[in-house]
Write a protein that holds these residues in place. Sequence first.
Motif, PDB file in Angstrom:
ATOM      1  N   LYS A   1      14.211  11.218  23.901  1.00 31.06           N
ATOM      2  CA  LYS A   1      14.473   9.795  23.742  1.00 31.06           C
ATOM      3  C   LYS A   1      15.909   9.534  23.300  1.00 31.06           C
ATOM      4  CE  LYS A   1       9.774   8.212  22.666  1.00 31.06           C
ATOM      5  NZ  LYS A   1       8.934   7.577  21.629  1.00 31.06           N
ATOM      6  N   LYS A   2      16.345  10.422  22.384  1.00 35.45           N
ATOM      7  CA  LYS A   2      17.720  10.270  21.895  1.00 35.45           C
ATOM      8  C   LYS A   2      18.734  10.479  23.017  1.00 35.45           C
ATOM      9  CE  LYS A   2      20.727  11.814  18.137  1.00 35.45           C
ATOM     10  NZ  LYS A   2      20.872  12.727  17.000  1.00 35.45           N
ATOM     11  N   MET A   3      18.470  11.489  23.857  1.00 38.23           N
ATOM     12  CA  MET A   3      19.370  11.784  24.981  1.00 38.23           C
ATOM     13  C   MET A   3      19.387  10.625  25.977  1.00 38.23           C
ATOM     14  SD  MET A   3      18.480  15.779  25.652  1.00 38.23           S
ATOM     15  CE  MET A   3      19.393  15.817  27.176  1.00 38.23           C
ATOM     16  N   ILE A   4      18.157  10.088  26.277  1.00 45.76           N
ATOM     17  CA  ILE A   4      18.078   8.976  27.225  1.00 45.76           C
ATOM     18  C   ILE A   4      18.807   7.753  26.676  1.00 45.76           C
ATOM     19  CG2 ILE A   4      16.505   7.327  28.328  1.00 45.76           C
ATOM     20  CD1 ILE A   4      14.456   9.641  28.490  1.00 45.76           C
ATOM     21  N   GLY A   5      18.557   7.458  25.387  1.00 45.99           N
ATOM     22  CA  GLY A   5      19.219   6.315  24.745  1.00 45.99           C
ATOM     23  C   GLY A   5      20.725   6.449  24.739  1.00 45.99           C
ATOM     24  N   SER A   6      21.168   7.677  24.445  1.00 49.85           N
ATOM     25  CA  SER A   6      22.605   7.939  24.436  1.00 49.85           C
ATOM     26  C   SER A   6      23.213   7.760  25.820  1.00 49.85           C
ATOM     27  CB  SER A   6      22.873   9.347  23.911  1.00 49.85           C
ATOM     28  OG  SER A   6      24.254   9.636  23.956  1.00 49.85           O
ATOM     29  N   ALA A   7      22.487   8.285  26.832  1.00 50.42           N
ATOM     30  CA  ALA A   7      22.985   8.187  28.211  1.00 50.42           C
ATOM     31  C   ALA A   7      23.069   6.728  28.662  1.00 50.42           C
ATOM     32  CB  ALA A   7      22.075   8.971  29.147  1.00 50.42           C
ATOM     33  N   VAL A   8      21.999   5.956  28.355  1.00 51.50           N
ATOM     34  CA  VAL A   8      21.999   4.539  28.733  1.00 51.50           C
ATOM     35  C   VAL A   8      23.134   3.800  28.017  1.00 51.50           C
ATOM     36  CG1 VAL A   8      20.721   2.372  28.575  1.00 51.50           C
ATOM     37  CG2 VAL A   8      19.557   4.461  29.300  1.00 51.50           C
ATOM     38  N   GLY A   9      23.331   4.085  26.730  1.00 46.43           N
ATOM     39  CA  GLY A   9      24.400   3.456  25.962  1.00 46.43           C
ATOM     40  C   GLY A   9      25.763   3.763  26.543  1.00 46.43           C
ATOM     41  N   GLU A  10      25.952   5.035  26.945  1.00 46.65           N
ATOM     42  CA  GLU A  10      27.239   5.415  27.526  1.00 46.65           C
ATOM     43  C   GLU A  10      27.487   4.691  28.847  1.00 46.65           C
ATOM     44  OE1 GLU A  10      27.711   9.597  27.931  1.00 46.65           O
ATOM     45  OE2 GLU A  10      27.483  10.015  25.789  1.00 46.65           O
ATOM     46  N   VAL A  11      26.431   4.604  29.667  1.00 46.77           N
ATOM     47  CA  VAL A  11      26.583   3.914  30.952  1.00 46.77           C
ATOM     48  C   VAL A  11      26.960   2.448  30.740  1.00 46.77           C
ATOM     49  CG1 VAL A  11      25.332   3.086  32.991  1.00 46.77           C
ATOM     50  CG2 VAL A  11      25.060   5.445  32.242  1.00 46.77           C
ATOM     51  N   LEU A  12      26.259   1.779  29.816  1.00 45.16           N
ATOM     52  CA  LEU A  12      26.571   0.378  29.524  1.00 45.16           C
ATOM     53  C   LEU A  12      27.986   0.209  28.964  1.00 45.16           C
ATOM     54  CD1 LEU A  12      23.197  -0.826  27.954  1.00 45.16           C
ATOM     55  CD2 LEU A  12      24.189  -1.582  30.115  1.00 45.16           C
TER      56      LEU A  12
END
Length: 620
Positions: free
Chosen positions: A5-16
């Motif tokens: 979840k942390k990795m997914i959240g981080s990835a989404v945050g970086e994309v945004l």
Amino acid sequence: MPDTKKMIGSAVGEVLAYNTVGAILGAAFSGFVIIYIIGIERSLQMLTIVNIGCGLLVLAGIKNVRLMNWTEAGIAAALLIIGINHDILRMWNMKYFAVFRANQPDAFNTPDKIKEALENTDVLYYKEGVEAIVSSIKIKGGNQAFLTNGRVEASDTPGDLQLQFTLGHLPMLLHRNPENVLVIGLGSGITLGATSVHPGVKEITLAELAPEVLGVARTFGRYNNYVLDNPKLRIIFNDGRNFLLTTKEKYDVITADPIHPWFRGAGYLYTTEYFKLASEHLREGGVMCQWLPIYELTIADLKSVVKTFTMHFKHTALWLTYYDSVIIGSNTPIVFDEAELERRISVPAVSNALKLVMMGSARDLLSYFAMGTDGMKAFSEGGTINTDNNLYLEFSAPLSMGKGFLMTNNLDAIVKHRESILPYLLPAKEQSARGKQFRPWKTYIEAAGVYDKAHILLLGEKFNAGFNYLLNELDRKYPWYAPGRFLKSEYSSLMAREPRLLKQTPPLVMMDERGAKVTIEISAVLSRISDEMAIVDFVDNNARVIYGHLNVPGLNRDEFINRFVDDVLSSIQKAYLKEARIAFDRGKRLPSLESMMFKIKEIVTSKIHESESRLVNSPS
């Protein structure tokens, strides 16, 4: 699971985050850099290549590194090619964008009209910017104009020159000793140039939002005294209102020629906050001057501007030019000293400009005075105060676009509040001299009454018996009245540009395919675009067919035009007689309509081409 979840959240945050930064940088880079450098069309093409290229790079990266390298090279090559070669892949006709007039769509609604407009117009300057597309164009043999987003903002027609000279010279002449001047908006530079020629001026500050307009002003150099090269000039690239908010400097004269109130964002230059700001930046005895168009606005709109303006200036005045008005404001009494005005107008650079627009003496200039403080207050009674919060004008003005009849309504409403100039004149010291001073102005007031009626009819294009009577009255009783002389000059120019029949063939009788008789007459019609350009059309008025036209540039071409018309029409008559003989020999009563129409078109086209060649070889 928590790590996922942390990795997914981080990835989404970086994309945004990347998307947000990219959007900001992309907008800034495209709007403030590449449009200035390569223009709108090339910018769109380059961004399209970059976007497609990014997608291809992702796909290529999935396959192998070598393919990815080739893709990168292809993208770079494509960008380099369209960056270096200015003509490749061009889809837009830049000249069309330069000459197109948004308020005259009928002049560009067919391919033939577009072709004619492009052929008969020279583009002197064209530039695409963040705020607008600007151009300077000149009709061949005609007038020069400055366009912003397809709207004519200034030109060298007599009416426009009169307005621009008034905006520059009038406030300078009304101030006792103008040294520090602020001009808001450059446009053609004519107003700015007018302020620069007055002796005693030490510094002129120009506040201009769009740097690309400087190129336009340079094409009007002969009218604006090449003011951009004047060492007294300081240019601030900023909105005029923002500049006033940020500077503590005060000025002897502030003159503003903002774009029409219905233009996006222009309403902010007609609000109570803006006028208050301008008033606070005037020195003691300072004069504020602003353009107020009387076209494409309602009476309520005009009342709003005048009422808002008069709130912040104790003393005001309104000048009426040919189809505009100019409002003057000051916090010290506005007094017209005829002798002093005459002395200052006599400066050659000032006099030469004002004589062009029939304002070359104190009496002539003051003849355009319409009302002072009392008249403006009476006219604006019941008007809506235009503020930053209600933006009354921003929403009201666009509703008047294209409504030409409003100009005569507005003019009629203004002249009903016309005032005598006598209370605003500096009286002579001796009582006996005052009568001599004031007596002529009473006659001027009588002249204004006749002129106002004629002016309203002329702008409404009502050239009826009443108009002719008023014109004769101005000629007979008030030939010295400057606004009347200007009106007569404009009317003469209008009439000279009316199409005029030069000559026509005798009736040519033919037979159509059904055996019915058809009679046509080919007419040569002259239209004068200006003193330096005429157009000769060959037409069949009954069938509403134009067979061709010849543009004739240059002065004193009447003899050439008459010879050309005689040649074309005599050739058509000879061709008709020949076709008639052929028809008779074949047992027919009349020549064929279809065949003869083809012959006429062929003759007109051929003669036009011959004459065009002669005009090229002997242009003057």
